[in-house]
Design a protein around this motif. Sequence first.
Motif, short mmCIF file in Angstrom:
data_model
loop_
_atom_site.label_atom_id
_atom_site.label_comp_id
_atom_site.label_asym_id
_atom_site.label_seq_id
_atom_site.Cartn_x
_atom_site.Cartn_y
_atom_site.Cartn_z
N TYR A 292 0.81 -1.21 0.00
CA TYR A 292 0.00 0.00 0.00
C TYR A 292 0.84 1.26 0.00
O TYR A 292 0.33 2.35 -0.22
N THR A 324 -1.22 -0.97 -4.51
CA THR A 324 -2.49 -0.28 -4.36
C THR A 324 -2.32 1.03 -3.62
O THR A 324 -1.86 1.03 -2.48
N HIS A 334 -10.46 -3.66 -4.86
CA HIS A 334 -9.22 -4.23 -4.33
C HIS A 334 -9.40 -5.73 -4.07
O HIS A 334 -8.53 -6.55 -4.41
#
Length: 461
Positions: A292, A324, A334
Amino acid sequence: MTEFQKLSCGIPGLDEILGGFATPSTVLVAGTAGVGKTTMSLHILSNATKNGEKTLYVPITTESSEKFQDYVSTLKFYDDSIEIHEINRQNAEKDPLSTLIDIGNVVSSANPDRIVIDPVTPLGFGFVEQEKRRFFYTLDSMIQEWNALVIITGELFEDEIHKTVISHLADGIIYLFREEVGFRTDNYLKIIKMRGIDPQIKSNYSSQKFHYDVSSEGFKIYPRLKPDENTEFEDTKIESGIKGFDPMLGDGIPKASSILIEGEPGTGKSIFSLQYIMKGLINGEPCIIVTYEEIPQQIILEASKFGWDLQSYIDEGLLKFIYTNPVDVHPAKHESFIKSNVEEMGAKRIVFDGIVNMEMTIQDPIKLRGHFQAVINYLKSKNVTSVFTTEILPGKEEITTSHDASFIMDVVVVMEYSKSTEQIKNNLHIMKSRRTSHDPRLKEYQITDSGIEILNDSENN
C-alpha cells in the motif's frame, strides 16, 4: 405459457450477483446523465452478439449517426454487428405513437434476442399522467410479444423510479448512481428488484450497493468477496522461513491461517513478511505481495540487500505484486484484484504490507473490519496462508489501524524494542494463536545480513 430461460448478463461481475437475466423479461436501467447507462447497455449487447445472439440497439437521440460512430469507436469492447435503429428524440417526444409503430416494425423484421431502448423516458414526455400510463401499457403489450430480453434505460433519480409507470412494468430495475467518498467520487449500482431470481441470491444483493467502473474498456461490477464453499481444509503446518520462529507455534504456521505482525517503525515487520514469502518461493509456491505504500521496485531493492532475488521469481511467474494506492482504490475493487490474482496463479502465500494505509480508504471501523474479514475468509477457503503487517505507535500497545484487526486474525505477533541504559534489544512475542498452542515468552531476535533470526534461550542470557 412462455418458458423463462437464463442468459448471461454480459457484464463482468453481474452474473456473479444475479446468476444471469431471465428471458423474456424487461429490465429498467435507471440513473442520471453520465453514470454509464449507455455504456452498460452496449456492453451487454456486444457480449451477446459475440455469443451468437441477435441484438438490436434503439437510441432515442438528438445526435447524428456520425457522432454516435465516433463515440462507439472509442469503446474497445464494442461489436459492430449490433443492429442499430436510430430515432430522433424530438420526433419521439412529439409523436410517440408513431415511434412505437416504428420500433415494432424494426423488431418484427430483425427478430432479435436482446433489445435496448436508450432512453425510454422521452417517449410520452408531453402526455398528461393518465395518457402516459396508457401509452406505456401499450409499449408493455408490444414488449410481451417480442419474446426477448428487453433493456430500457431511464433518465431518473432514485426517488422518481417508483413514481413512474415504467417501474411497474419492468421485471427488473437496476439503479446507477454516484456518491462522494472522501476526496473522490465512486460509482455504485443497486438492484432494486429482479423477478425470477432465486430467493437466496436475492437476499445477497437486496440490501447492498455494488461498486462499478465504466470506461472505454467497458462496464465492470465488483461483487463483494465470498469464500469458496467447496473447500477441503488441510490440517497441516508450513514453514515460516524465520529461524527460531516455527518452534514457537508448535513446529510451524497452521496452513490457511492469518497472521498479523505488528510493531513500531523499524522493528523489521516488512523483513519478516519478505522472509516468509522467500521461504514459499524457494519451496516453489506461488506468492503474492500486496503493498500500500512502497512501490514494487523499492521492495525488490530492499530484498536484494538480504540476498533475495525477487525479480527472478517474478520472471518465473511465481511472484506477483499488487500495488495499491488506498486513496484511489475502492475496497470491493481491491478484493477483486486479490481474487483474480490468487486464482490465476494458484497462490499459496500472500503478504499485505502496511494495512494501516487502508484507513485512508475505509474510515468506518465496521467496514474496515468487514473488508479484512472478507479477504481472510476468502483466502482461507483457497488454502492460502496470509501475513498482514501494521504499525504500533511508539510507546503504545495500540494498533493504529484498528483493534478489530487483531481480533479477526488467527495469530498475532508483536515486534518491539527493549531499551536499557546499556543497549537496545529487539524482542518478539506471540500475543495469541488459534488452532495451535504457542510459546508466549518474550524472545529476542536480531536482524542479520540474511534476515531475522530468533535467538534461543541460551543466547538470550
